[in-house]
Design an enzyme around this catalytic site. Structure first.
Site, PDB file in Angstrom:
ATOM      1  N   GLN A 109      -2.782 -12.203   7.723  1.00 33.47           N
ATOM      2  CA  GLN A 109      -2.924 -11.931   6.291  1.00 33.47           C
ATOM      3  C   GLN A 109      -2.183 -13.002   5.481  1.00 33.47           C
ATOM      4  O   GLN A 109      -2.704 -13.517   4.489  1.00 33.47           O
ATOM      5  CB  GLN A 109      -2.352 -10.549   5.983  1.00 33.47           C
ATOM      6  CG  GLN A 109      -2.242 -10.229   4.512  1.00 33.47           C
ATOM      7  CD  GLN A 109      -1.851  -8.789   4.282  1.00 33.47           C
ATOM      8  OE1 GLN A 109      -2.695  -7.901   4.317  1.00 33.47           O
ATOM      9  NE2 GLN A 109      -0.570  -8.535   4.049  1.00 33.47           N
TER      10      GLN A 109
ATOM     11  N   GLY B  44      10.900  -2.821   5.646  1.00 33.54           N
ATOM     12  CA  GLY B  44      10.144  -4.073   5.615  1.00 33.54           C
ATOM     13  C   GLY B  44       9.746  -4.419   4.179  1.00 33.54           C
ATOM     14  O   GLY B  44      10.013  -5.512   3.681  1.00 33.54           O
ATOM     15  N   HIS B  45       9.132  -3.433   3.492  1.00 37.81           N
ATOM     16  CA  HIS B  45       8.745  -3.656   2.092  1.00 37.81           C
ATOM     17  C   HIS B  45       9.978  -3.960   1.236  1.00 37.81           C
ATOM     18  O   HIS B  45       9.952  -4.842   0.386  1.00 37.81           O
ATOM     19  CB  HIS B  45       8.093  -2.396   1.510  1.00 37.81           C
ATOM     20  CG  HIS B  45       6.841  -1.953   2.192  1.00 37.81           C
ATOM     21  ND1 HIS B  45       6.752  -0.778   2.903  1.00 37.81           N
ATOM     22  CD2 HIS B  45       5.602  -2.513   2.257  1.00 37.81           C
ATOM     23  CE1 HIS B  45       5.521  -0.626   3.362  1.00 37.81           C
ATOM     24  NE2 HIS B  45       4.804  -1.663   2.991  1.00 37.81           N
TER      25      HIS B  45
ATOM     26  N   GLY C  69       4.828 -10.322   4.129  1.00 33.61           N
ATOM     27  CA  GLY C  69       5.539 -10.217   5.391  1.00 33.61           C
ATOM     28  C   GLY C  69       4.865 -10.999   6.505  1.00 33.61           C
ATOM     29  O   GLY C  69       3.630 -11.014   6.605  1.00 33.61           O
TER      30      GLY C  69
ATOM     31  N   HIS D  40       8.957   1.226   3.439  1.00 33.00           N
ATOM     32  CA  HIS D  40      10.027   1.225   4.447  1.00 33.00           C
ATOM     33  C   HIS D  40      10.863  -0.031   4.258  1.00 33.00           C
ATOM     34  O   HIS D  40      10.614  -0.816   3.318  1.00 33.00           O
ATOM     35  CB  HIS D  40       9.431   1.318   5.855  1.00 33.00           C
ATOM     36  CG  HIS D  40       8.365   0.304   6.116  1.00 33.00           C
ATOM     37  ND1 HIS D  40       8.624  -1.046   6.195  1.00 33.00           N
ATOM     38  CD2 HIS D  40       7.016   0.429   6.279  1.00 33.00           C
ATOM     39  CE1 HIS D  40       7.506  -1.704   6.417  1.00 33.00           C
ATOM     40  NE2 HIS D  40       6.499  -0.841   6.459  1.00 33.00           N
TER      41      HIS D  40
ATOM     42  N   MET E 126       0.843  -1.198   0.000  1.00 34.31           N
ATOM     43  CA  MET E 126       0.000   0.000   0.000  1.00 34.31           C
ATOM     44  C   MET E 126       0.886   1.259   0.000  1.00 34.31           C
ATOM     45  O   MET E 126       0.413   2.359   0.292  1.00 34.31           O
ATOM     46  CB  MET E 126      -0.937   0.002   1.205  1.00 34.31           C
ATOM     47  CG  MET E 126      -1.914  -1.180   1.147  1.00 34.31           C
ATOM     48  SD  MET E 126      -3.477  -0.858   1.930  1.00 34.31           S
ATOM     49  CE  MET E 126      -2.985  -0.569   3.605  1.00 34.31           C
TER      50      MET E 126
ATOM     51  N   MET F 140       8.576  -2.590  11.835  1.00 39.47           N
ATOM     52  CA  MET F 140       8.373  -1.479  10.894  1.00 39.47           C
ATOM     53  C   MET F 140       6.959  -1.540  10.321  1.00 39.47           C
ATOM     54  O   MET F 140       6.441  -2.623  10.049  1.00 39.47           O
ATOM     55  CB  MET F 140       9.386  -1.560   9.766  1.00 39.47           C
ATOM     56  CG  MET F 140      10.770  -1.219  10.234  1.00 39.47           C
ATOM     57  SD  MET F 140      11.869  -0.944   8.857  1.00 39.47           S
ATOM     58  CE  MET F 140      13.359  -0.564   9.773  1.00 39.47           C
ATOM     59  N   SER F 141       6.358  -0.371  10.147  1.00 33.72           N
ATOM     60  CA  SER F 141       5.004  -0.279   9.615  1.00 33.72           C
ATOM     61  C   SER F 141       4.788   1.136   9.088  1.00 33.72           C
ATOM     62  O   SER F 141       5.289   2.104   9.686  1.00 33.72           O
ATOM     63  CB  SER F 141       3.994  -0.562  10.736  1.00 33.72           C
ATOM     64  OG  SER F 141       2.711  -0.110  10.358  1.00 33.72           O
TER      65      SER F 141
ATOM     66  N   GLN G 120     -10.391  -2.767   2.010  1.00 39.46           N
ATOM     67  CA  GLN G 120      -9.958  -3.408   3.257  1.00 39.46           C
ATOM     68  C   GLN G 120     -10.030  -2.471   4.462  1.00 39.46           C
ATOM     69  O   GLN G 120      -9.599  -2.825   5.558  1.00 39.46           O
ATOM     70  CB  GLN G 120      -8.565  -4.002   3.094  1.00 39.46           C
ATOM     71  CG  GLN G 120      -7.435  -2.998   2.975  1.00 39.46           C
ATOM     72  CD  GLN G 120      -6.140  -3.673   2.557  1.00 39.46           C
ATOM     73  OE1 GLN G 120      -6.027  -4.220   1.478  1.00 39.46           O
ATOM     74  NE2 GLN G 120      -5.139  -3.640   3.432  1.00 39.46           N
TER      75      GLN G 120
HETATM   76  P1  AMP Z   1       1.468  -2.933   3.453  1.00 40.19           P
HETATM   77  O1  AMP Z   1       2.025  -1.881   2.555  1.00 40.19           O
HETATM   78  O2  AMP Z   1       1.415  -2.538   4.888  1.00 40.19           O
HETATM   79  O3  AMP Z   1       0.171  -3.517   2.948  1.00 40.19           O
HETATM   80  O4  AMP Z   1       2.503  -4.137   3.425  1.00 40.19           O
HETATM   81  C1  AMP Z   1       2.908  -4.727   2.204  1.00 40.19           C
HETATM   82  C2  AMP Z   1       3.670  -5.991   2.516  1.00 40.19           C
HETATM   83  O5  AMP Z   1       4.824  -5.674   3.287  1.00 40.19           O
HETATM   84  C3  AMP Z   1       2.862  -7.003   3.324  1.00 40.19           C
HETATM   85  O6  AMP Z   1       3.144  -8.310   2.852  1.00 40.19           O
HETATM   86  C4  AMP Z   1       3.388  -6.804   4.727  1.00 40.19           C
HETATM   87  O7  AMP Z   1       3.269  -7.941   5.536  1.00 40.19           O
HETATM   88  C5  AMP Z   1       4.842  -6.493   4.442  1.00 40.19           C
HETATM   89  N1  AMP Z   1       5.450  -5.786   5.578  1.00 40.19           N
HETATM   90  C6  AMP Z   1       5.030  -4.630   6.147  1.00 40.19           C
HETATM   91  N2  AMP Z   1       5.800  -4.315   7.210  1.00 40.19           N
HETATM   92  C7  AMP Z   1       6.721  -5.305   7.327  1.00 40.19           C
HETATM   93  C8  AMP Z   1       7.786  -5.571   8.234  1.00 40.19           C
HETATM   94  N3  AMP Z   1       8.070  -4.753   9.243  1.00 40.19           N
HETATM   95  N4  AMP Z   1       8.513  -6.690   8.055  1.00 40.19           N
HETATM   96  C9  AMP Z   1       8.228  -7.546   7.039  1.00 40.19           C
HETATM   97  N5  AMP Z   1       7.244  -7.345   6.133  1.00 40.19           N
HETATM   98  C10 AMP Z   1       6.493  -6.254   6.282  1.00 40.19           C
END
Ligand code: AMP
Length: 280
Positions: free
Chosen positions: A153, A36-37, A147, A34, A30, A184-185, A61
């Site tokens: 999810q 994580g992505h 992730g 960061h 989305m 990370m988020s 969602q």
């Molecule tokens: P999002 O943009 O929050 O929908 O996340 C996109 C993808 O990145 C999803 O598969 C998340 O699980 C993964 N993700 C987000 N934060 C992290 C993190 N800190 N560590 C690993 N994967 C992550």
């Protein structure tokens, strides 16, 4: 790097790579990227000839009182990061492209959403399963990476891929944390400087649980109570759930024997934070 807002163009890009016999790894996001992505993307690059990422804040969602309107967005910065990583194509559809007038088909799972985050976010997993199904059909990846931060999810996607016979591999990537342990988020951006130190209590309570379980504690209630006590040390934290459950079914376990996941969701002020750890 191609930036592709059109569904048809994205689909044609993927067809062209497949016709050459080349493989595609896919990381749906989305945005507001960061580390994580980026870790998911690096892993995807290692595993396929091409990496496709998507950036789409999926309205389906979010519940009516959730943060769709304020969800952080930074497209130019995100594209720069994708370029640096070596992404082949970024799919950036708008809402009309994904949900045109007349849209009426949703993907719903019967059991996994009736746990953890699904209980307080009733439309969340239907929105995720629907958008990921659409993205899979458009991007046609050989492998998709998700992730473990969003543990439920990942379980939902694995189940959906199995149930609906999607011909692709799903790879889970371990949680990427800040140096002090905070997972990370994109939503960490909402935290005020006063709240930020309190956000560490999620990781702290997971580590305390780990210590108890490694020390031989097998009663999930005792471990969960300890974690709740740590979280409750901060008056600004409202606990949504602390659950010790089976990693496949997400049913709460009666005793900690085989592998379990401890999953936590809290509100810290106006920010919803989740974290988890797998034990055993
Ligand atoms: P999002 O943009 O929050 O929908 O996340 C996109 C993808 O990145 C999803 O598969 C998340 O699980 C993964 N993700 C987000 N934060 C992290 C993190 N800190 N560590 C690993 N994967 C992550």
């Amino acid at each position: 790097m191609k930036v592709i807002p059109s569904v048809n163009e994205m689909s044609r890009f993927s067809d062209a790579q497949r016709q050459k016999g080349e493989t595609i790894a896919f990381v749906p996001t989305m945005g507001f990227l960061h580390k994580g992505h980026l870790t998911l993307m690096e892993e995807g690059k290692r595993r396929a000839d091409h990496l496709v990422a998507s950036i789409f804040v999926n309205p389906a969602q979010f519940g009516p009182n959730e943060d769709y309107g304020t969800y952080p967005r930074a497209l130019e910065q995100d594209l720069e990061l994708c370029r640096d990583i070596g992404v082949s194509a970024v799919f950036t559809p708008n809402t009309d492209a994904m949900y045109p007038d007349g849209f009426q088909t949703y993907v719903e799972l019967e059991k996994l959403p009736n746990h953890l985050c699904g209980l307080s976010r009733p439309v969340f997993f239907r929105g995720v399963a629907t958008v990921v199904t659409k993205l899979f059909n458009i991007v046609k990846p050989h492998i998709s990476l998700f992730g473990e931060k969003d543990f439920q999810q990942l379980a939902v996607i694995r189940q959906m891929v199995k149930d609906l016979c999607f011909d692709m591999e799903i790879v889970g990537v371990p949680i990427v944390r800040e140096e002090d342990g905070l997972a990370m988020s994109s939503r960490n951006k909402y935290l005020t400087p006063e709240e930020r130190p309190h956000a560490l209590l999620l990781h702290k309570s997971l580590l305390a649980a780990k210590e108890m379980i490694v020390g031989g504690e097998t009663d999930p209630r005792v471990v969960a109570e300890k974690a709740k006590a740590i979280l409750s040390g901060c008056p600004d934290i409202n606990i949504d759930y602390v659950s010790i459950c089976d990693p496949l079914t997400l049913d709460e376990v009666e005793t900690i024997q085989a592998q379990v996941v401890m999953a936590i969701a809290v509100w810290l002020g106006k920010t919803r934070l989740i974290d988890n750890m797998v034990f055993g």
